[in-house]
Structures are given as structure tokens and as C-alpha cells.
Design a protein around this motif. Structure first.
Motif, PDB file in Angstrom:
ATOM      1  N   ALA A 162      46.553  41.472  37.811  1.00 14.04           N
ATOM      2  CA  ALA A 162      47.148  42.729  38.318  1.00 14.04           C
ATOM      3  C   ALA A 162      48.068  43.439  37.272  1.00 14.04           C
ATOM      4  CB  ALA A 162      48.170  42.318  39.555  1.00 14.04           C
ATOM      5  N   ILE A 163      48.732  42.704  36.451  1.00 13.58           N
ATOM      6  CA  ILE A 163      49.576  43.315  35.392  1.00 13.58           C
ATOM      7  C   ILE A 163      48.642  43.780  34.187  1.00 13.58           C
ATOM      8  CG2 ILE A 163      51.460  42.646  33.558  1.00 13.58           C
ATOM      9  CD1 ILE A 163      52.621  43.057  36.270  1.00 13.58           C
ATOM     10  N   ILE A 164      47.742  43.143  33.754  1.00 11.20           N
ATOM     11  CA  ILE A 164      47.046  43.481  32.636  1.00 11.20           C
ATOM     12  C   ILE A 164      46.116  44.495  32.936  1.00 11.20           C
ATOM     13  CG2 ILE A 164      45.214  42.823  31.195  1.00 11.20           C
ATOM     14  CD1 ILE A 164      47.965  41.590  30.831  1.00 11.20           C
ATOM     15  N   LYS A 165      45.770  44.881  34.279  1.00  7.33           N
ATOM     16  CA  LYS A 165      44.949  46.020  34.690  1.00  7.33           C
ATOM     17  C   LYS A 165      45.929  47.197  34.806  1.00  7.33           C
ATOM     18  CE  LYS A 165      41.425  47.992  36.722  1.00  7.33           C
ATOM     19  NZ  LYS A 165      40.125  48.248  35.839  1.00  7.33           N
ATOM     20  N   LYS A 166      47.324  46.979  35.440  1.00 11.82           N
ATOM     21  CA  LYS A 166      48.219  47.967  35.323  1.00 11.82           C
ATOM     22  C   LYS A 166      48.701  48.500  33.900  1.00 11.82           C
ATOM     23  CE  LYS A 166      52.886  49.164  37.113  1.00 11.82           C
ATOM     24  NZ  LYS A 166      54.063  48.450  37.820  1.00 11.82           N
ATOM     25  N   ALA A 167      48.678  47.466  33.158  1.00 13.20           N
ATOM     26  CA  ALA A 167      49.297  47.793  31.898  1.00 13.20           C
ATOM     27  C   ALA A 167      48.294  48.651  30.923  1.00 13.20           C
ATOM     28  CB  ALA A 167      49.945  46.642  31.145  1.00 13.20           C
ATOM     29  N   SER A 168      47.008  48.307  30.986  1.00 11.07           N
ATOM     30  CA  SER A 168      45.997  48.541  30.140  1.00 11.07           C
ATOM     31  C   SER A 168      44.839  49.454  30.531  1.00 11.07           C
ATOM     32  CB  SER A 168      45.443  47.323  29.292  1.00 11.07           C
ATOM     33  OG  SER A 168      44.560  46.591  30.254  1.00 11.07           O
ATOM     34  N   GLY A 169      44.788  49.200  32.070  1.00 14.54           N
ATOM     35  CA  GLY A 169      43.587  49.826  32.569  1.00 14.54           C
ATOM     36  C   GLY A 169      42.317  49.148  32.429  1.00 14.54           C
ATOM     37  N   LYS A 170      42.366  47.864  32.052  1.00 14.77           N
ATOM     38  CA  LYS A 170      41.004  47.131  31.839  1.00 14.77           C
ATOM     39  C   LYS A 170      41.700  45.557  32.165  1.00 14.77           C
ATOM     40  CE  LYS A 170      38.895  49.581  28.156  1.00 14.77           C
ATOM     41  NZ  LYS A 170      40.037  50.863  28.141  1.00 14.77           N
ATOM     42  N   SER A 171      40.452  44.894  32.616  1.00 20.63           N
ATOM     43  CA  SER A 171      40.911  43.551  33.183  1.00 20.63           C
ATOM     44  C   SER A 171      41.029  42.456  32.206  1.00 20.63           C
ATOM     45  CB  SER A 171      39.487  42.993  33.815  1.00 20.63           C
ATOM     46  OG  SER A 171      38.327  42.707  32.645  1.00 20.63           O
ATOM     47  N   VAL A 172      41.638  41.220  32.418  1.00 25.98           N
ATOM     48  CA  VAL A 172      41.740  40.263  31.521  1.00 25.98           C
ATOM     49  C   VAL A 172      40.655  39.800  30.914  1.00 25.98           C
ATOM     50  CG1 VAL A 172      42.463  37.789  31.557  1.00 25.98           C
ATOM     51  CG2 VAL A 172      43.762  39.278  33.155  1.00 25.98           C
ATOM     52  N   MET A 173      39.375  39.478  31.487  1.00 23.52           N
ATOM     53  CA  MET A 173      38.272  39.526  31.150  1.00 23.52           C
ATOM     54  C   MET A 173      37.608  40.341  30.123  1.00 23.52           C
ATOM     55  SD  MET A 173      38.031  36.374  31.772  1.00 23.52           S
ATOM     56  CE  MET A 173      36.604  36.083  30.678  1.00 23.52           C
ATOM     57  N   HIS A 174      38.058  41.564  30.333  1.00 27.04           N
ATOM     58  CA  HIS A 174      37.728  42.519  29.253  1.00 27.04           C
ATOM     59  C   HIS A 174      38.309  42.331  27.909  1.00 27.04           C
ATOM     60  CE1 HIS A 174      37.217  46.478  27.167  1.00 27.04           C
ATOM     61  NE2 HIS A 174      38.234  46.492  26.764  1.00 27.04           N
ATOM     62  N   TRP A 175      39.542  42.056  28.044  1.00 23.59           N
ATOM     63  CA  TRP A 175      40.204  41.751  26.518  1.00 23.59           C
ATOM     64  C   TRP A 175      39.771  40.501  25.812  1.00 23.59           C
ATOM     65  CZ3 TRP A 175      42.219  45.694  24.633  1.00 23.59           C
ATOM     66  CH2 TRP A 175      42.562  46.793  25.198  1.00 23.59           C
TER      67      TRP A 175
END
Length: 290
Positions: free
Chosen positions: A221-234
Motif C-alpha cells: 500500500a505504501i509503495i503504491k501510494k508513494a510511487s504510483g507503482k507496485s512493489v513488484m514493478h520496482w
């Protein structure tokens, strides 16, 4: 197959600055323990960069193009640089220099300490945006020469330049991630550091959540909120970059990369690579020869 190329570590610690000072095309240079600041320099005329070579940045860098043009590869993505272009290059960014014009001039800062740059950014700015960034750079240049050195003032000015470049890039990409809370952004930065350090052998959300002392759901949830992308994207992005560097610079075989990136076998790596890039590792290597 493409010619095998070595990756050269590019660090200020390995550069003879006395030699740089003696070269007239280097513009003006100021340096201390925190930064190296080049005003109006031409990097082609130093041992900083050579056309046709591949470099890995040891320290993060900020570059603003004043005139001329250049064609470079940043993390295997082709980029055309001209007046008004700005670049943020984090630690470990892979840069390949293809061509730099004779009249090219830049303002460049190498951050030795005190600055976190997590994403590479190459973006063109409007004349008014570029002029605004340059006014802050000139102000930082002036403060850098005041004795005693005003560390926090200079760092704050340069942080404002970095933040504004990130904002300009977000506007261009249609993102709003800079509006995230400070705590969310800090967690995102910690997460990016961990991904960079561990992506060659860890690709699960629970692993990174455990390292950050949060639940997998909270991390997502935090990574999506901070970056607009998912954990697995990064995670996938970092893994594919590592794989592409190996394919481009070493002509490594699939089974060799599978082993280095902790895949069970070459077939599993090939399927993963094709899912993420749309081509097989061999097709990617062949594309590099064109």
C-alpha cells in the motif's frame, strides 16, 4: 554477437583533479568533502568519460545541459541531450557515451555526501523552468565559496533543484507521487535501496516487508501510494536491468545469468525476461548488435 564491453567504475576518487584544473575547457570547478561542482565544463575533454565506453556511477550526479548535444544510454535507454535537458543519475547508474558534440557544455554536480537520488531522470525543461533551475545553481555556487562553508544552506539549495527536477518529471509522466507523506516517501527510499542491494537473489514482497519491519500488505500500500507503482514493478525493473547489463556487457549465456540472478534454471530466467521485456535474452542480445 556484440563486442564484449567492460563496465568502468566512475568515481571522483579515481580522477586526478589537478589534471582537470589544468584543462581550459573544463570551465570552473569547486569542490569540498560534500560535492564537486563544475560550471560550464565539457566532460569529453577529461578522463571522466570517453565515447564508446560504459560506466557505472559510484556517486550520484546532477547535470544540466547549457549548450550543444549528446547521445548517451542511461540504464540501457537511449537519450538525446541538448540545451535545457537535465539529468539525475543515482549511484550505480549505467551510462554509455555514444557521442558528445564539441560545443557541449554542462553544469554538473557530483554528490560525495548528503544527497539521496533514487531514480534516474532525463527530462527536457522549458526555457523558463531551466532558467529557474540555473538561478538556484548560481546561488549555490556563490554560497559554496563563502567561508566558513555553509553546509546546510548549500545542501538545501541543491535539494531544491533535485526536488524540482523530480516534480517536472512527474508532471511530464502524469504522476503525483511527490504529494505523498514524508514517512511514506522515506519508506519508499529505504525500499529502493533494499531492492538495489538484494534484487539479484530476492524477489518476494514478504522478504522486503520483513527487512522494513512492516507487513506485506502495508508495504504494498505504501509503495503504491508513494510511487504510483507496485512493489513488484520496482523489483522486476531492477532485476531486468541487472540482466540487461550482463547480456550487453558480458555476452553471458542464459544459464550463467540464471545462476547469478538466482533463477532455478535458464528456462525460468528466459520466461521471466520475455514476460518483462517482450523478447528472449538471445533476441535482446541480437538487438544490441543492430
Amino acid at each position: 554477437m556484440a563486442e564484449v564491453k567492460n563496465i568502468n567504475a566512475l568515481s571522483m576518487e579515481s580522477i586526478d583533479l589537478d589534471e582537470v584544473y589544468q584543462q581550459p575547457k573544463q570551465g570552473k570547478i569547486l569542490m569540498n568533502d560534500d560535492i564537486v561542482f563544475v560550471m560550464g565544463g565539457h566532460l569529453q575533454h577529461t578522463r571522466f568519460l570517453s565515447e564508446g565506453k560504459i560506466y557505472q556511477m559510484v556517486e550520484p550526479r546532477l547535470i544540466l545541459a547549457l549548450k550543444g548535444h549528446a547521445d548517451i544510454c542511461v540504464n540501457l535507454q537511449d537519450c538525446h541531450i541538448e540545451k535545457g535537458s537535465v539529468m539525475l543519475l543515482p549511484t550505480d547508474t549505467i551510462v554509455e557515451v555514444k557521442e558528445i558534440s564539441e560545443d557541449a557544455r554542462v553544469v554538473a554536480i557530483v554528490f560525495r555526501d548528503g544527497m539521496d537520488i533514487m531514480d534516474e531522470i532525463v527530462v527536457s525543461t522549458s526555457p523558463s523552468e531551466f532558467a529557474r533551475l540555473m538561478r538556484i545553481m548560481y546561488l549555490a555556487w556563490d554560497f559554496l565559496q563563502i567561508k566558513p562553508y555553509r553546509t546546510k544552506t548549500v545542501q538545501s539549495l541543491l535539494q531544491s533543484v533535485v526536488t524540482d527536477i523530480q516534480y517536472i518529471n512527474d508532471l511530464e509522466e502524469g504522476n503525483t507521487k511527490r504529494g505523498s507523506t514524508s514517512r511514506s516517501h522515506d519508506l519508499f527510499l529505504q525500499f529502493k535501496r533494499l531492492v538495489h542491494r538484494h534484487c539479484t537473489h530476492e524477489r518476494s514482497i514478504p522478504f522486503y516487508a520483513e527487512q522494513l519491519h512492516v507487513t506485506p500488505h502495508h508495504l504494498s500500500a505504501i509503495i503504491k501510494k508513494a510511487s504510483g507503482k507496485s512493489v513488484m514493478h520496482w523489483v522486476n525493473r531492477a532485476t531486468i536491468q541487472e540482466a540487461k547489463v550482463l547480456l550487453k556487457t558480458n555476452n553471458a549465456m542464459g544459464y550463467e545469468i540464471a545462476d547469478r540472478l538466482n533463477f532455478p534454471n535458464a528456462s525460468a530466467f528466459s520466461k521471466y525476461f520475455k514476460r518483462e521485456t517482450g523478447m528472449t535474452p538471445r533476441e535482446y542480445q541480437e538487438k544490441m548488435t543492430l
